[in-house]
Design a protein around this motif. Structure first.
Motif, mmCIF file in Angstrom:
data_model
loop_
_atom_site.group_PDB
_atom_site.id
_atom_site.type_symbol
_atom_site.label_atom_id
_atom_site.label_comp_id
_atom_site.label_asym_id
_atom_site.label_seq_id
_atom_site.Cartn_x
_atom_site.Cartn_y
_atom_site.Cartn_z
ATOM 1 N N ARG A 1 8.703 -13.603 3.682
ATOM 2 C CA ARG A 1 7.764 -13.844 4.849
ATOM 3 C C ARG A 1 7.264 -15.425 5.180
ATOM 4 O O ARG A 1 7.092 -15.832 6.003
ATOM 5 C CB ARG A 1 6.752 -13.022 5.071
ATOM 6 C CG ARG A 1 7.196 -11.573 5.325
ATOM 7 C CD ARG A 1 6.032 -10.797 5.932
ATOM 8 N NE ARG A 1 5.073 -10.625 4.954
ATOM 9 C CZ ARG A 1 4.821 -9.557 4.279
ATOM 10 N NH1 ARG A 1 5.653 -8.542 4.416
ATOM 11 N NH2 ARG A 1 3.969 -9.342 3.231
ATOM 12 N N SER A 2 6.857 -15.870 3.758
ATOM 13 C CA SER A 2 6.069 -17.289 4.007
ATOM 14 C C SER A 2 7.027 -18.329 4.103
ATOM 15 O O SER A 2 8.149 -18.218 4.202
ATOM 16 C CB SER A 2 5.532 -17.221 2.727
ATOM 17 O OG SER A 2 6.271 -17.196 1.610
ATOM 18 N N ARG B 1 8.975 -9.424 -0.994
ATOM 19 C CA ARG B 1 8.708 -9.049 0.684
ATOM 20 C C ARG B 1 7.959 -10.315 0.857
ATOM 21 O O ARG B 1 7.881 -10.976 2.054
ATOM 22 C CB ARG B 1 7.925 -8.146 0.807
ATOM 23 C CG ARG B 1 7.728 -7.642 2.187
ATOM 24 C CD ARG B 1 6.797 -6.421 2.152
ATOM 25 N NE ARG B 1 8.013 -5.320 1.739
ATOM 26 C CZ ARG B 1 7.807 -4.472 0.567
ATOM 27 N NH1 ARG B 1 6.934 -4.648 -0.142
ATOM 28 N NH2 ARG B 1 8.806 -3.543 0.395
ATOM 29 N N CYS B 2 6.572 -10.757 -0.029
ATOM 30 C CA CYS B 2 5.750 -11.942 0.395
ATOM 31 C C CYS B 2 6.280 -13.210 0.645
ATOM 32 O O CYS B 2 6.280 -13.719 1.693
ATOM 33 C CB CYS B 2 4.675 -11.917 -0.560
ATOM 34 S SG CYS B 2 3.831 -13.506 -0.530
ATOM 35 N N THR B 3 7.489 -13.515 -0.386
ATOM 36 C CA THR B 3 8.119 -15.051 -0.437
ATOM 37 C C THR B 3 9.020 -14.884 0.744
ATOM 38 O O THR B 3 9.516 -15.917 1.246
ATOM 39 C CB THR B 3 8.769 -15.353 -1.770
ATOM 40 O OG1 THR B 3 9.519 -13.985 -2.037
ATOM 41 C CG2 THR B 3 7.461 -15.448 -2.823
ATOM 42 N N GLU C 1 -2.898 -13.440 -2.970
ATOM 43 C CA GLU C 1 -3.506 -12.216 -2.657
ATOM 44 C C GLU C 1 -2.553 -11.024 -3.185
ATOM 45 O O GLU C 1 -2.948 -10.125 -3.967
ATOM 46 C CB GLU C 1 -3.620 -12.039 -1.155
ATOM 47 C CG GLU C 1 -4.820 -12.729 -0.686
ATOM 48 C CD GLU C 1 -4.796 -12.570 1.114
ATOM 49 O OE1 GLU C 1 -4.066 -12.008 1.377
ATOM 50 O OE2 GLU C 1 -5.709 -12.989 1.400
ATOM 51 N N THR C 2 -1.307 -11.194 -3.011
ATOM 52 C CA THR C 2 -0.422 -9.979 -3.619
ATOM 53 C C THR C 2 -0.199 -10.081 -5.108
ATOM 54 O O THR C 2 -0.593 -8.857 -5.656
ATOM 55 C CB THR C 2 1.347 -10.534 -3.106
ATOM 56 O OG1 THR C 2 1.224 -10.716 -1.853
ATOM 57 C CG2 THR C 2 2.181 -9.466 -3.684
ATOM 58 N N ASP D 1 7.034 -6.407 -3.989
ATOM 59 C CA ASP D 1 5.822 -7.279 -3.181
ATOM 60 C C ASP D 1 5.993 -8.427 -3.276
ATOM 61 O O ASP D 1 5.802 -9.289 -2.332
ATOM 62 C CB ASP D 1 4.569 -6.749 -3.527
ATOM 63 C CG ASP D 1 4.312 -5.239 -3.338
ATOM 64 O OD1 ASP D 1 5.133 -4.915 -2.455
ATOM 65 O OD2 ASP D 1 3.226 -4.694 -3.810
ATOM 66 N N SER E 1 -3.889 -17.773 -0.099
ATOM 67 C CA SER E 1 -2.574 -17.587 0.323
ATOM 68 C C SER E 1 -1.922 -16.074 0.069
ATOM 69 O O SER E 1 -2.586 -15.464 -0.914
ATOM 70 C CB SER E 1 -1.608 -18.486 -0.601
ATOM 71 O OG SER E 1 -1.155 -17.987 -1.734
ATOM 72 N N GLU E 2 -0.863 -15.776 1.020
ATOM 73 C CA GLU E 2 -0.736 -14.450 0.682
ATOM 74 C C GLU E 2 0.036 -14.235 -0.649
ATOM 75 O O GLU E 2 -0.075 -12.961 -1.130
ATOM 76 C CB GLU E 2 0.642 -14.146 1.674
ATOM 77 C CG GLU E 2 1.217 -12.614 1.664
ATOM 78 C CD GLU E 2 1.980 -12.423 2.805
ATOM 79 O OE1 GLU E 2 2.415 -11.235 2.971
ATOM 80 O OE2 GLU E 2 2.314 -13.436 3.704
ATOM 81 N N LEU E 3 0.573 -15.094 -1.226
ATOM 82 C CA LEU E 3 1.097 -14.870 -2.501
ATOM 83 C C LEU E 3 0.076 -14.723 -3.594
ATOM 84 O O LEU E 3 0.082 -13.731 -4.489
ATOM 85 C CB LEU E 3 2.000 -16.238 -2.908
ATOM 86 C CG LEU E 3 2.390 -16.202 -4.451
ATOM 87 C CD1 LEU E 3 3.479 -15.188 -4.987
ATOM 88 C CD2 LEU E 3 3.225 -17.728 -4.832
#
Length: 377
Positions: free
Chosen positions: A376-377, A372-374, A6-7, A369, A2-4
């Motif tokens: 978007r998701s 920003r990530c959360t 990865e971040t 970060d 997930s992007e989370l």
């Protein structure tokens, strides 16, 4: 991946944090990511139930406790606090914010419970730390991440009473002191210690089993180490699991003294999103999560609020300056590297817990970060 995840992994690999737990909840859909280690030595992997010093994301919990006493009829929002904090009766105010500490005028009115809740009692930190009255406050309002050096609450309030107000009550938002005063107020008005009151009225009803002002030995294998930033940009370990949270301090800080887990804070957040459930009325939740500051007060507090507002115990976003600033978003950041918010319009909860402290009031890159990530998701 997930992007989370990865971040957060990117920040662990970049050594900005030894580890992190990130949580995003939308209704019953919850994503929790635990990465890295509980310490920089890698002695144990980070886990969903790892315990962190949550610092200033204690503040919303303390504000909720004050509102419980308002609902009980013990406190009134407009009540002068000197009924319970007589040391603060008839405070003196510096003539102007830049005046020396001996150039004083009387307060125009008493400090009220609502002044404390909205962080406008006249004590606290502004954007300019060089002002004489602010320098005097630093001797009393010390670093909340190292609470074992603080005196008992009665001594602390007595010391504070000797520091002049920077502004008249209600005139300006100032950071920090109001939440610690809330903690003392809760104890005196309820006849219980702050740890007892929070445990009985909030933690036990919500099942927040790991939230407290100390970590018992049986839980220290889950307790993270704490790291302070150095001028060189590295991290220095300044507290261990057997360190400052091995006992309740003389001063249980309503402004930042709790330890907790991601799931415990999620339980508190869901209470707010559920209009208070059985703990608070919807009216109290609305007061907590509504901006109480004027545009001028927000502008003067830019160092801390970055243009946003303040409710009771937490920031309230009023303008979409950044992608994550959804109007109505409520929550705050902690100087130990924590952040927690709710977004009532979408029913979202976002929580980030790390063990790497902030160098200044500006949120860290890992926080931004994460937001920003959360968003978007």
């Amino acid at each position: 991946m997930s992007e989370l995840r990865e971040t957060l992994i990117r920040h662990v690999q970049g050594r900005t944090v030894p580890g992190a737990v990130g949580l995003v909840a939308r209704g019953g859909d919850v994503e929790v990511v635990a990465v890295g280690s509980v310490d920089a030595e890698g002695s144990a992997p980070m886990a969903r139930d790892s315990i962190f010093r949550i610092a200033s994301i204690t503040k919303p919990i303390t504000a909720a406790a004050v509102l419980m006493l308002v609902e009980d009829g013990v406190l009134g929002l407009d009540s002068p606090v000197d009924e319970w904090l007589p040391e603060l009766a008839k405070p003196m105010v510096v003539r102007t914010p830049s005046s020396p500490v001996d150039d004083l005028v009387p307060a125009a009115r008493p400090i009220t419970v609502e002044d404390l809740l909205s962080s406008r009692p006249g004590w606290g930190f502004p954007s300019d730390f060089s002002l004489p009255a602010v320098r005097s406050l630093f001797g009393v309002q010390k670093d909340g991440r190292f609470l074992q050096s603080w005196p008992d609450p009665d001594s602390w309030v007595a010391d504070l009473a000797r520091v002049p107000l920077l502004h008249q009550p209600g005139e300006a938002w100032l950071y920090g002191t109001a939440s610690d005063l809330q903690g003392v107020l809760i104890a005196r008005a309820s006849g219980r210690t702050l740890p007892e009151f929070l445990a009985e009225r909030i933690f036990e009803p919500l099942g927040m089993t790991d939230t407290a002002f100390e970590v018992p030995e049986s839980k220290r294998s889950r307790f993270t180490s704490y790291y302070s930033p150095t001028p060189a940009g590295t991290l220095e370990r300044t507290d261990t699991p057997d360190g400052q949270w091995n006992r309740i301090p003389a001063f249980p800080s309503g402004g930042g003294g709790l330890v907790s887990t991601a799931d415990d804070w999620l339980a508190f957040a869901r209470m707010l999103l559920g209009d208070g459930q059985e703990l608070l009325t919807p009216t109290s939740v609305s007061r907590m999560t509504t901006n109480h500051l004027t545009a001028a007060q927000r502008e003067a507090a830019t160092l801390f609020l970055e243009g946003q507002g303040w409710g009771y115990g937490g920031q309230v976003d009023v303008t979409p300056i950044d992608p994550w600033n959804a109007p109505g978003r409520y929550g705050w950041v902690g100087g130990t590297g924590t952040t927690a918010h709710i977004v009532p319009p979408t029913g979202t909860v976002t929580i980030l817990l790390t063990q790497a402290g902030m160098a200044n009031p500006t949120p860290t890159k890992v926080m931004r970060d994460f937001w920003r990530c959360t968003a978007r998701s």
